[in-house]
Design a protein around this motif. Structure first.
Motif, PDB file in Angstrom:
ATOM      1  N   ARG A  74       0.810  -1.222   0.000  1.00 50.90           N
ATOM      2  CA  ARG A  74       0.000   0.000   0.000  1.00 50.90           C
ATOM      3  C   ARG A  74       0.845   1.274   0.000  1.00 50.90           C
ATOM      4  O   ARG A  74       0.509   2.258  -0.670  1.00 50.90           O
ATOM      5  N   PHE A  75       1.953   1.276   0.767  1.00 51.57           N
ATOM      6  CA  PHE A  75       2.734   2.501   0.948  1.00 51.57           C
ATOM      7  C   PHE A  75       4.113   2.469   0.300  1.00 51.57           C
ATOM      8  O   PHE A  75       4.802   3.482   0.275  1.00 51.57           O
ATOM      9  N   GLY A  76       4.554   1.310  -0.184  1.00 55.52           N
ATOM     10  CA  GLY A  76       5.841   1.214  -0.863  1.00 55.52           C
ATOM     11  C   GLY A  76       6.928   0.616   0.015  1.00 55.52           C
ATOM     12  O   GLY A  76       6.911   0.752   1.246  1.00 55.52           O
ATOM     13  N   LEU A  77       7.891  -0.063  -0.607  1.00 53.49           N
ATOM     14  CA  LEU A  77       8.955  -0.750   0.125  1.00 53.49           C
ATOM     15  C   LEU A  77       9.906   0.223   0.818  1.00 53.49           C
ATOM     16  O   LEU A  77      10.417  -0.075   1.902  1.00 53.49           O
ATOM     17  N   THR A  78      10.167   1.375   0.217  1.00 56.10           N
ATOM     18  CA  THR A  78      11.068   2.326   0.878  1.00 56.10           C
ATOM     19  C   THR A  78      10.455   2.835   2.184  1.00 56.10           C
ATOM     20  O   THR A  78      11.161   3.031   3.180  1.00 56.10           O
ATOM     21  N   SER A  79       9.145   3.033   2.216  1.00 52.77           N
ATOM     22  CA  SER A  79       8.486   3.513   3.429  1.00 52.77           C
ATOM     23  C   SER A  79       8.628   2.512   4.573  1.00 52.77           C
ATOM     24  O   SER A  79       8.912   2.895   5.716  1.00 52.77           O
ATOM     25  N   THR A  80       8.448   1.230   4.287  1.00 53.03           N
ATOM     26  CA  THR A  80       8.558   0.228   5.353  1.00 53.03           C
ATOM     27  C   THR A  80      10.010   0.051   5.788  1.00 53.03           C
ATOM     28  O   THR A  80      10.275  -0.219   6.960  1.00 53.03           O
ATOM     29  N   LEU A  81      10.958   0.220   4.862  1.00 54.82           N
ATOM     30  CA  LEU A  81      12.372   0.133   5.232  1.00 54.82           C
ATOM     31  C   LEU A  81      12.748   1.280   6.172  1.00 54.82           C
ATOM     32  O   LEU A  81      13.381   1.067   7.214  1.00 54.82           O
ATOM     33  N   TYR A  82      12.353   2.504   5.824  1.00 54.16           N
ATOM     34  CA  TYR A  82      12.650   3.653   6.684  1.00 54.16           C
ATOM     35  C   TYR A  82      11.984   3.492   8.047  1.00 54.16           C
ATOM     36  O   TYR A  82      12.566   3.838   9.083  1.00 54.16           O
ATOM     37  N   ALA A  83      10.761   2.995   8.051  1.00 51.32           N
ATOM     38  CA  ALA A  83      10.042   2.811   9.317  1.00 51.32           C
ATOM     39  C   ALA A  83      10.768   1.807  10.212  1.00 51.32           C
ATOM     40  O   ALA A  83      10.867   2.001  11.430  1.00 51.32           O
ATOM     41  N   GLY A  84      11.288   0.728   9.621  1.00 52.21           N
ATOM     42  CA  GLY A  84      12.022  -0.267  10.403  1.00 52.21           C
ATOM     43  C   GLY A  84      13.279   0.306  11.034  1.00 52.21           C
ATOM     44  O   GLY A  84      13.548   0.099  12.221  1.00 52.21           O
ATOM     45  N   LEU A  85      14.053   1.052  10.251  1.00 53.48           N
ATOM     46  CA  LEU A  85      15.282   1.653  10.777  1.00 53.48           C
ATOM     47  C   LEU A  85      14.971   2.687  11.860  1.00 53.48           C
ATOM     48  O   LEU A  85      15.618   2.723  12.919  1.00 53.48           O
ATOM     49  N   GLY A  86      13.976   3.522  11.613  1.00 55.77           N
ATOM     50  CA  GLY A  86      13.630   4.558  12.582  1.00 55.77           C
ATOM     51  C   GLY A  86      13.121   3.979  13.889  1.00 55.77           C
ATOM     52  O   GLY A  86      13.460   4.465  14.982  1.00 55.77           O
ATOM     53  N   LEU A  87      12.312   2.938  13.807  1.00 59.45           N
ATOM     54  CA  LEU A  87      11.771   2.318  15.013  1.00 59.45           C
ATOM     55  C   LEU A  87      12.873   1.646  15.832  1.00 59.45           C
ATOM     56  O   LEU A  87      12.833   1.647  17.070  1.00 59.45           O
ATOM     57  N   GLN A  88      13.878   1.092  15.167  1.00 58.15           N
ATOM     58  CA  GLN A  88      14.995   0.489  15.894  1.00 58.15           C
ATOM     59  C   GLN A  88      15.786   1.550  16.663  1.00 58.15           C
ATOM     60  O   GLN A  88      16.216   1.309  17.802  1.00 58.15           O
ATOM     61  N   VAL A  89      15.985   2.708  16.057  1.00 56.10           N
ATOM     62  CA  VAL A  89      16.661   3.799  16.764  1.00 56.10           C
ATOM     63  C   VAL A  89      15.867   4.181  18.009  1.00 56.10           C
ATOM     64  O   VAL A  89      16.426   4.351  19.103  1.00 56.10           O
ATOM     65  N   ALA A  90      14.542   4.312  17.873  1.00 51.10           N
ATOM     66  CA  ALA A  90      13.689   4.665  19.014  1.00 51.10           C
ATOM     67  C   ALA A  90      13.748   3.598  20.105  1.00 51.10           C
ATOM     68  O   ALA A  90      13.780   3.919  21.301  1.00 51.10           O
ATOM     69  N   ALA A  91      13.775   2.311  19.698  1.00 49.24           N
ATOM     70  CA  ALA A  91      13.833   1.227  20.678  1.00 49.24           C
ATOM     71  C   ALA A  91      15.148   1.254  21.460  1.00 49.24           C
ATOM     72  O   ALA A  91      15.171   1.017  22.678  1.00 49.24           O
ATOM     73  N   LEU A  92      16.245   1.527  20.766  1.00 46.45           N
ATOM     74  CA  LEU A  92      17.541   1.605  21.441  1.00 46.45           C
ATOM     75  C   LEU A  92      17.567   2.762  22.453  1.00 46.45           C
ATOM     76  O   LEU A  92      18.055   2.609  23.579  1.00 46.45           O
ATOM     77  N   ILE A  93      17.037   3.910  22.056  1.00 41.21           N
ATOM     78  CA  ILE A  93      17.004   5.060  22.968  1.00 41.21           C
ATOM     79  C   ILE A  93      16.147   4.735  24.199  1.00 41.21           C
ATOM     80  O   ILE A  93      16.510   5.050  25.336  1.00 41.21           O
ATOM     81  N   ALA A  94      15.015   4.050  23.967  1.00 43.59           N
ATOM     82  CA  ALA A  94      14.139   3.678  25.084  1.00 43.59           C
ATOM     83  C   ALA A  94      14.830   2.697  26.028  1.00 43.59           C
ATOM     84  O   ALA A  94      14.713   2.805  27.252  1.00 43.59           O
TER      85      ALA A  94
END
Length: 413
Positions: A74-94
């Motif tokens: 629905r949103f494209g492969l680049t969108s899900t790739l960026y979301a995965g990387l960004g969420l991992q950064v947030a998880a590490l900070i948490a």
């Protein structure tokens, strides 16, 4: 890949960028798992409690893979790739906010939630990278298997270095220092990926429906079930059993002894994953895939997993009779297990893309990796439970049983 480069340089550039981003993610993923396992083991967590730390990670992997294919469609492969990387950064900070003064179950609950977010991130990134191969791989004989093997094999080799990195960072920087360093590096890589990602991947279709996630292809459903049992057979000894067993054998209880044990355990886990990745990369040549038909490769998938079944059962029997040189036997036997497992995994990664079509690739890959995550979840739970009830022997016996179930399912492909 030179033939593809001349025909579609934009597609090759997209493949390289996706692969590099995936490598960076998996380096932090492997390091984080080793950090959490060793840090909380030294705090006195039992094997079952350690397994709890990773349960939500695997549960969220199941849920994420079920929906990630639809999200990408629905949103494209680049969108899900960026979301995965960004969420991992947030998880590490948490995770860096974890307070040692918190009680046992408050700490367990907090780490479970953060690990759950990391599980979502990992499977968004994985589904994006694996689906991209189907869309970008060359059409020549053996091209798809070769590109899948390169991506999957290199990813696992990088994750193996992550295990070693995690143990090393824990011993040198401590828990919080290690977490912050990884968060900063991954954030920089995410920004670089966004800036340099070329065109070449689909942007998504607003008409994609969630109900399309479930496949009507019998082969995809059977392969997914075989994948579930295959990864359960690995993780039932890999996640908790072997690291805790080696820690008991290698550590003398002193601070220096604990640090030495961290490096040795991290070194073994890293070596196992790295060799696993190397074998995956060479699997097409090892199986002479360019000279075999699709049907022959399907048949090989059942033969190789049948061979895998015997290894943990033999190791379990030797551990049960308490062979005096059990540790070196385990190291050698589990490396052999890794070799056979890698060939199986590489065959599966090729077959899921061979069985699917381009218009369903993200849906079918997401469903397939949902089964992969479910196998890891079951293996993680059984790893802690089996080690608590029957030690390493029971972990290995259960692993043999799950490999046997995978072989039975694979025979029906």
């Amino acid at each position: 890949m030179t033939d593809t480069q001349s025909q579609n340089p934009q597609g090759l550039a997209a493949y390289v960028t996706v692969t590099a981003a995936y490598w960076a993610f998996m380096l932090t993923d492997g390091a984080l798992r080793m950090l959490v396992l060793l840090h909380f083991h030294t705090l006195g967590f039992s094997p079952v409690q350690l397994a709890y730390l990773f349960v939500l990670y695997e549960v969220m992997g199941v849920i994420t893979n079920l929906s990630a294919g639809w999200l990408a469609a629905r949103f494209g492969l680049t969108s899900t790739l960026y979301a995965g990387l960004g969420l991992q950064v947030a998880a590490l900070i948490a995770l860096a906010q974890l307070d040692p003064a918190w009680g046992l179950w408050a700490s367990v609950s907090y780490v479970m939630v953060v690990q759950g977010a990391s599980g979502v991130a990992k499977d968004l990134a994985k589904m994006s990278a694996k689906s991209a191969v189907k869309l970008l791989a060359p059409k020549g004989q053996g091209g798809l298997f070769r590109w899948v093997a390169i991506l999957t094999g290199s990813k696992n080799a990088v994750k193996g270095f992550g295990f070693l990195l995690g143990a090393g960072l824990l011993a040198t920087l401590g828990f919080q220092g290690a977490i912050w360093s990884m968060a900063i590096v991954l954030a920089v890589i995410l920004m670089g990926t966004v800036v340099f990602m070329p065109a070449g991947l689909p942007q998504g279709k607003k008409t994609a429906k969630f109900s399309q996630v479930f496949s009507g292809n019998t082969n995809i459903n059977r392969l997914s079930l075989a994948r579930l049992f295959l990864f359960g057979a690995r993780d039932v000894w890999f996640v908790v059993g072997i690291p805790i067993y080696f820690y008991a054998v290698l550590s003398d209880g002193t601070e220096a002894g604990n640090r030495a044990a961290f490096f040795m355990i991290g070194g073994f886990m890293a070596l196992w994953i790295i060799l696993y990745g190397v074998v995956q990369g060479f699997a097409p040549k090892l199986l002479r895939a360019a000279h075999r038909s699709h049907d022959q490769l399907v048949h090989l998938a059942s033969r190789w997993v049948a061979a895998l079944t015997l290894i943990p059962l033999v190791l379990g029997a030797l551990a049960w009779i308490e062979v005096s040189v059990m540790t070196p036997i385990l190291v050698g036997g589990l490396l052999i297990f890794g070799f056979v497992f890698a060939v199986n995994s590489s065959l599966h990664s090729y077959l899921i893309l061979a069985f699917t079509s381009k218009d369903r690739v993200t849906m079918d890959v997401g469903f397939y990796y949902m089964s992969n995550a479910a196998g890891r979840l079951i293996g993680t739970l059984l790893s802690g439970l089996s080690y608590q009830l029957g030690g390493l022997v029971l972990c290995l016996v259960v692993a043999g049983g799950m490999a046997g179930m995978s072989a039975l399912v694979a025979r029906k492909l």
